[in-house]
Design a protein around this motif. Sequence first.
Motif, PDB file in Angstrom:
ATOM      1  N   THR A   5       1.022   8.263 -15.960  1.00 57.68           N
ATOM      2  CA  THR A   5       1.351   7.032 -15.284  1.00 57.68           C
ATOM      3  C   THR A   5       2.433   7.355 -14.344  1.00 57.68           C
ATOM      4  OG1 THR A   5       0.772   5.700 -17.423  1.00 57.68           O
ATOM      5  CG2 THR A   5       2.349   4.570 -15.516  1.00 57.68           C
ATOM      6  N   PHE A   7       5.141   5.587 -11.521  1.00 52.80           N
ATOM      7  CA  PHE A   7       5.671   4.640 -11.059  1.00 52.80           C
ATOM      8  C   PHE A   7       6.147   4.792  -9.504  1.00 52.80           C
ATOM      9  CE2 PHE A   7       7.202   1.739 -14.881  1.00 52.80           C
ATOM     10  CZ  PHE A   7       6.196   1.871 -15.273  1.00 52.80           C
ATOM     11  N   ASP A  18       3.189   6.307  -2.182  1.00 57.28           N
ATOM     12  CA  ASP A  18       1.936   6.110  -2.842  1.00 57.28           C
ATOM     13  C   ASP A  18       1.006   7.099  -2.331  1.00 57.28           C
ATOM     14  OD1 ASP A  18       0.160   4.158  -4.748  1.00 57.28           O
ATOM     15  OD2 ASP A  18      -0.966   4.165  -2.678  1.00 57.28           O
ATOM     16  N   SER A  36      -2.608   6.758 -13.396  1.00 58.09           N
ATOM     17  CA  SER A  36      -2.388   5.539 -12.861  1.00 58.09           C
ATOM     18  C   SER A  36      -1.399   5.185 -12.317  1.00 58.09           C
ATOM     19  CB  SER A  36      -2.466   4.439 -14.170  1.00 58.09           C
ATOM     20  OG  SER A  36      -1.445   4.697 -15.231  1.00 58.09           O
ATOM     21  N   LYS A  38       1.489   2.413 -10.581  1.00 58.42           N
ATOM     22  CA  LYS A  38       2.074   1.072 -10.310  1.00 58.42           C
ATOM     23  C   LYS A  38       3.041   1.187  -9.345  1.00 58.42           C
ATOM     24  CE  LYS A  38       1.082   0.085 -15.133  1.00 58.42           C
ATOM     25  NZ  LYS A  38       1.433  -0.449 -16.647  1.00 58.42           N
ATOM     26  N   ARG A  39       2.865   0.230  -8.372  1.00 55.71           N
ATOM     27  CA  ARG A  39       3.828   0.208  -7.374  1.00 55.71           C
ATOM     28  C   ARG A  39       4.790  -0.922  -7.212  1.00 55.71           C
ATOM     29  NH1 ARG A  39       1.823  -0.236  -1.123  1.00 55.71           N
ATOM     30  NH2 ARG A  39       0.185   1.335  -1.825  1.00 55.71           N
ATOM     31  N   GLN A  59       6.231   3.338 -21.200  1.00 53.74           N
ATOM     32  CA  GLN A  59       4.879   3.878 -20.630  1.00 53.74           C
ATOM     33  C   GLN A  59       5.102   5.413 -20.314  1.00 53.74           C
ATOM     34  OE1 GLN A  59       2.784   1.605 -17.754  1.00 53.74           O
ATOM     35  NE2 GLN A  59       4.156  -0.322 -18.466  1.00 53.74           N
TER      36      GLN A  59
END
Length: 271
Positions: A5, A7, A18, A36, A38-39, A59
């Motif tokens: 993950t 961030f 991103d 994955s 997450k922004r 996470q």
Amino acid sequence: MRKLTLFIVSDSVGETADLVAKAAASQFRQDLETVSMKRFSHVEDESQLREIAYLAKQQQAIIIYTLVKSCMRKKIKEECQLNGLKCVDLLGPIVNEIGNALEEKPFEEPGLVRQLDEDYFKKIEAIEFAVKYDDGRDPRGVLKADIVLVGVSRTSKTPLSQYLAHRRFKVANVPLVPEVDPPEELYEIDPQKCFGLVISPNVLNSIRKERLIALGLKDDANYAQIERIKQELDHFQKVVSKIGCKVIDVSNRAVEETANLILAEVTNRHL
């Protein structure tokens, strides 16, 4: 298969981080299904950073950030150290190196790159508009334009349109010829956004002769005759009088000078 993950933390939209994160992750996982992202966009205060760090710890995420304010970069690094998190500062080192090279301090204002991009695309749009609606090709452009230029042939309508387009104004120009009725759209627009370009007969006579010679033609064609020029200018005066627009004499003015007069007029009207 191990999952990861990331961030993405930014004080603006977060597109830069991103894209970089995706580019890096693609070197390991082509489908990116196990990575994955997450922004967290428009992060503006330190309390948000504490919350993001807490979630990242839950996470086991890696934090990748683009924060322009040095105090925010310092804070997120502290939070990551407190929570045992890994983090990557994409912007800080580059900003510091550029600042050292220029011997200047950064603005530390989020979103400036987006403003530059928007400004660039507005300029490109205006340039494309000027080309599309140059020389009266499509009278519909008159209704869409920020500025409309009218004048007889060889009054610098096209270069002036391009110059104004580089200042992000959508410009349409229309040539006026006695044998051709002006488009009705000229009489439908606000006269204040229309500018008539007039020129002295003698100056225009000289310009047109030079143009004919450049084309390999004789300079005594009707196009360059004084009587023909006066006829065109009379027609021009009738049209601009009917429109009710401002008229600028371009006889001894460079394109830049004429453009500055138009820009001053447009700016004053919006004050």
